[in-house]
Scaffold this active site. Structure first.
Site, PDB file in Angstrom:
ATOM      1  N   ASN A 153       0.842  -1.204   0.000  1.00 60.54           N
ATOM      2  CA  ASN A 153       0.000   0.000   0.000  1.00 60.54           C
ATOM      3  C   ASN A 153       0.870   1.245   0.000  1.00 60.54           C
ATOM      4  O   ASN A 153       1.754   1.367   0.847  1.00 60.54           O
ATOM      5  CB  ASN A 153      -0.883   0.024   1.255  1.00 60.54           C
ATOM      6  N   GLU A 154       0.634   2.115  -0.964  1.00 59.49           N
ATOM      7  CA  GLU A 154       1.395   3.364  -1.034  1.00 59.49           C
ATOM      8  C   GLU A 154       2.857   3.103  -0.665  1.00 59.49           C
ATOM      9  O   GLU A 154       3.399   3.677   0.296  1.00 59.49           O
ATOM     10  CB  GLU A 154       0.763   4.432  -0.141  1.00 59.49           C
ATOM     11  N   GLU A 311      -8.014   5.104  -4.426  1.00 62.62           N
ATOM     12  CA  GLU A 311      -8.515   5.654  -3.158  1.00 62.62           C
ATOM     13  C   GLU A 311      -8.813   7.137  -3.309  1.00 62.62           C
ATOM     14  O   GLU A 311      -8.007   7.873  -3.880  1.00 62.62           O
ATOM     15  CB  GLU A 311      -7.457   5.573  -2.057  1.00 62.62           C
TER      16      GLU A 311
HETATM   17  C1  GLA Z   1      -3.797   6.501   2.347  1.00 60.21           C
HETATM   18  C2  GLA Z   1      -3.679   5.036   2.702  1.00 60.21           C
HETATM   19  C3  GLA Z   1      -4.888   4.470   3.365  1.00 60.21           C
HETATM   20  C4  GLA Z   1      -5.428   5.442   4.385  1.00 60.21           C
HETATM   21  C5  GLA Z   1      -5.716   6.740   3.687  1.00 60.21           C
HETATM   22  C6  GLA Z   1      -6.330   7.765   4.610  1.00 60.21           C
HETATM   23  O1  GLA Z   1      -4.274   6.715   1.103  1.00 60.21           O
HETATM   24  O2  GLA Z   1      -3.371   4.247   1.576  1.00 60.21           O
HETATM   25  O3  GLA Z   1      -4.522   3.249   3.976  1.00 60.21           O
HETATM   26  O4  GLA Z   1      -4.482   5.636   5.386  1.00 60.21           O
HETATM   27  O5  GLA Z   1      -4.524   7.287   3.213  1.00 60.21           O
HETATM   28  O6  GLA Z   1      -6.633   8.944   3.921  1.00 60.21           O
END
Ligand code: GLA
Length: 679
Positions: A153-154, A311
């Protein structure tokens, strides 16, 4: 690279969000699927932080919950973007592998209790992340519900820059591959300055805390290395997933525009589908232009193909200083703004609002108050809208204007030791992009490692403060201008090479011939000071002592009326071949920048997407290979507006003949007349 439209035989837009069933008891899961069906959710990103759920202790796996959830989703007709949980190793990992912990620039080992607390170069981390990816891929790789993979993730969000001994060793290996031997490294880093010449590889360190400023070439190499290392984590998992789940696209969610440390231009070709996360900056009343920038950059990283908004938020986030809620209708507008700019769907963080943990005050698709809430009603409406406009999936967007974007420039311009801290790379790029947006024109944001062939598609190319110029970019720009293209270059451009070494000759070494001018001195302003040009435009931050080169050089369009370069040229133009290269020697105030860009667009023959676009009315066209096209109209203003177009408005299923009316804050999507199937 398959677009999201290839997930099934019927083109569709993805709609859903991060789904974290491990935060809930079993009885909630059935309710979740019922609500997903109610809203028309067709894709969830499952189990992004589920490592301790599926591997509660090292090598003890328990997939019973995951099996049940995937079966429920499948029964309910919801597809799964299955995540590897590598963004958040469990506490057992830290206990077992203390050397794999992230170490900050002061040498402090940071513990677990958050997420991404690991060193990206750690062989133990990569091995254990690989083990769990392998188990998931073997178990679910052929499952009919699983249509896509989501690695971590990210990636690198918190931990790109680790300073542990493992990272230092990996950095040295990376440097050996890049520079060959120590002579090469000493040359590239300019180590004659301040007696930094290295005589053994063991002396070479990751740039960390030093008494004074650190060698900038060393810093740049470290940033490149660090981006490559986190990318390597992704690639390790991706290759495992491809092996056991052939044909399913593998992705990882980017943070295009808001995250500085991953070179997404280099990462783009490594993912099967570019996916992006975007959150509005609450403090910015015009945050929808930042959204457009992030979306246009995502499309540029995807080389113009469809990408996916992985997202965004239904309303407020919880991590900014003041987390303003979205106003009614804003979420729909944001979602369609991403789709207008090439996203094949709109997904959210997260499906159900958490009742514990760091993010419980973050909005979600299912708020704590459930079905009676405004947010839920808007989620259901969005699902219905996306079904109505599903036919746009797979179509693309092409601007007539391009802005070149480059992460190495982002790092190099903002490393410190420059004439002024007030000239920032991304701020400048976003300001220029916003000025184009305000004219109702779409601007592709594309990697600066570009060919003249790609540039030739554009009428106007923008190059705001491109400090670090490579021979490839300069060649492409020169050919583009000579063939008749229009180029607009911002201040402090074309000065150094990839090792942050000044290009030979007077400034701006790499762009001097193309621009037909010489910069003798950079003359930044005091904080808050302003200046004026003799054509009435106003600037801040920056001025330059610049002059045209000889009789074939640039001509002066406007001069500084005051400030440190008073009387000298501020705006110049140079005819080169059949084209035009313009240079701006200051950082303009917003309204002046807008005027400058409007003039450049005009001169290059670029008009707005449709009459009525601009000034808060966003109009973007998507086009399919078969010739159909759709006009997305997003009214960000508080007034009813009109846009000239014709066709069928898909949300209301009404025929538009020449004039579309869109209420304050509302949206419309018109399948344009002339499109096959248009009624
Ligand atoms: C990021 C993360 C998510 C969450 C969001 C909150 O995009 O990928 O897991 O923490 O921020 O805005």
């Amino acid at each position: 690279m398959p677009g999201a439209a290839s997930w099934g035989s019927v083109p569709r837009l993805a709609f859903g969000g991060d789904y974290n069933p491990d935060q809930w008891d079993r009885d909630v899961w059935r309710e979740d699927v019922r609500l997903m069906q109610r809203a028309g959710v067709n894709l969830v990103s499952l189990g992004i932080f589920s490592w301790s759920w599926i591997e509660p202790d090292q090598d003890r796996f328990d997939f019973s919950g995951m099996d049940e959830v995937i079966a429920l989703l499948h029964e309910g007709g919801v597809s799964v973007d299955l995540a590897t949980p590598s963004a958040s190793p469990p506490p057992w990992f830290s206990e077992e592998y203390p050397d794999a912990q992230f170490v900050d620039h002061l040498g402090r080992s940071l513990g677990h209790g958050s997420r991404q607390g690991f060193c990206p170069s750690s062989p133990d981390y990569r091995r254990r992340a690989g083990v769990v990816a392998d188990r998931l891929a073997r178990r679910y790789g052929e499952h009919p519900a699983v249509v896509m993979w989501h690695v971590g993730n990210e990636i690198g969000g918190y931990n790109t820059h680790c300073h542990c001994p493992t990272s230092a060793e990996a950095f040295r290996s990376w440097l050996r591959a890049r520079h060959g031997d120590l002579d090469g490294l000493n040359r590239a880093w300019g180590t004659a300055f301040w007696s930094q010449r290295y005589s053994a590889w063991s002396q070479v360190r990751i740039p960390g805390a030093t008494p004074g400023r650190t060698n900038p070439a060393q810093q740049l190499d470290y940033y490149r290395f660090a981006s490559d290392e986190v990318l390597a984590c992704y690639r390790t998992e991706r290759d495992i997933l491809h092996l056991h789940s052939p044909g399913r696209p593998v992705t990882t969610n980017f943070m295009a525009g808001s995250f500085k440390w991953a070179d997404y231009c280099a990462w783009g070709p490594e993912v099967d589908l570019v996916t992006n996360d975007h959150y509005l900056v609450a403090a910015d009343p015009e945050a929808h232009t930042g959204l457009a920038f992030s979306a246009d950059l995502s499309r540029g990283i995807a080389a113009g193909r469809p990408w996916l908004l992985m997202e965004h938020s239904t309303s407020a986030v919880q991590w900014q200083p003041r987390n303003t809620a979205k106003r009614p209708g804003e979420m729909l507008r944001n979602s369609l703004a991403h789709i207008a700019r090439g996203s094949d769907g709109a997904c959210f963080f997260q499906w159900r609002q958490s009742d514990s943990g760091v993010e419980k005050w973050h909005s979600a698709m299912v708020p704590q108050g459930g079905e009676s809430t405004r947010i839920w009603q808007e989620v259901v409406r969005l699902g219905a809208v996306l079904r109505r406009i599903g036919e746009v999936a797979g179509s693309t967007v092409t601007g007539e204007v391009a802005m070149l974007w480059d992460y190495e420039n982002y790092w190099a311009l903002e490393m410190g030791g420059r004439p002024s801290v007030d000239l920032e790379y991304a701020t400048e790029a976003e300001a220029w992009h916003r000025a184009v947006w305000q004219q109702g024109v779409v601007c592709d944001v594309i990697p600066s490692d570009v060919s003249a062939d790609v540039l030739s598609r554009y009428r106007l190319v923008l190059l705001p403060s491109h400090y670090l110029a490579t021979p490839g970019t300069v060649r492409a720009l020169t050919a583009y201008v000579h063939d008749g293209g229009h180029l607009l270059v911002g201040p402090f451009s074309g000065l150094v090479d990839r090792d942050d070494r000044l290009h030979p000759g007077p400034h701006p070494g790499a762009l001097r011939d193309l621009l037909g001018l010489t910069v003798d001195e950079f003359l930044p302003l005091r904080e808050g000071a302003a200046l004026t040009l003799d054509n009435g435009l106003t600037g801040r931050v920056w001025a330059e002592a610049v002059h045209p080169d000889g009789t074939d050089g640039a001509v002066v369009d406007a001069r500084f009326a005051d400030g440190p370069a008073a009387g000298g040229p501020a705006l110049l133009r140079h005819s080169a071949g059949a084209g035009l290269a313009r240079y701006a020697a200051t950082r303009f105030e917003d309204s002046s920048l807008r005027a400058l860009i409007a003039g450049a667009l005009d001169e290059a023959g670029v008009g707005s997407t449709a009459p009525g676009a601009g000034d808060g009315v966003e109009v973007v066209r998507r086009t399919a290979e078969d010739g159909r096209s759709w006009l997305f109209v997003l009214n960000h203003t508080d007034d009813t507006v009109e846009v000239a177009c014709g066709g069928v408005e898909l949300l209301s299923n009404t025929t538009i003949t020449g004039r579309l009316t869109v209420g304050a804050g509302d949206v419309a999507v018109v399948r344009e007349s002339g499109s096959p199937d248009a009624s």
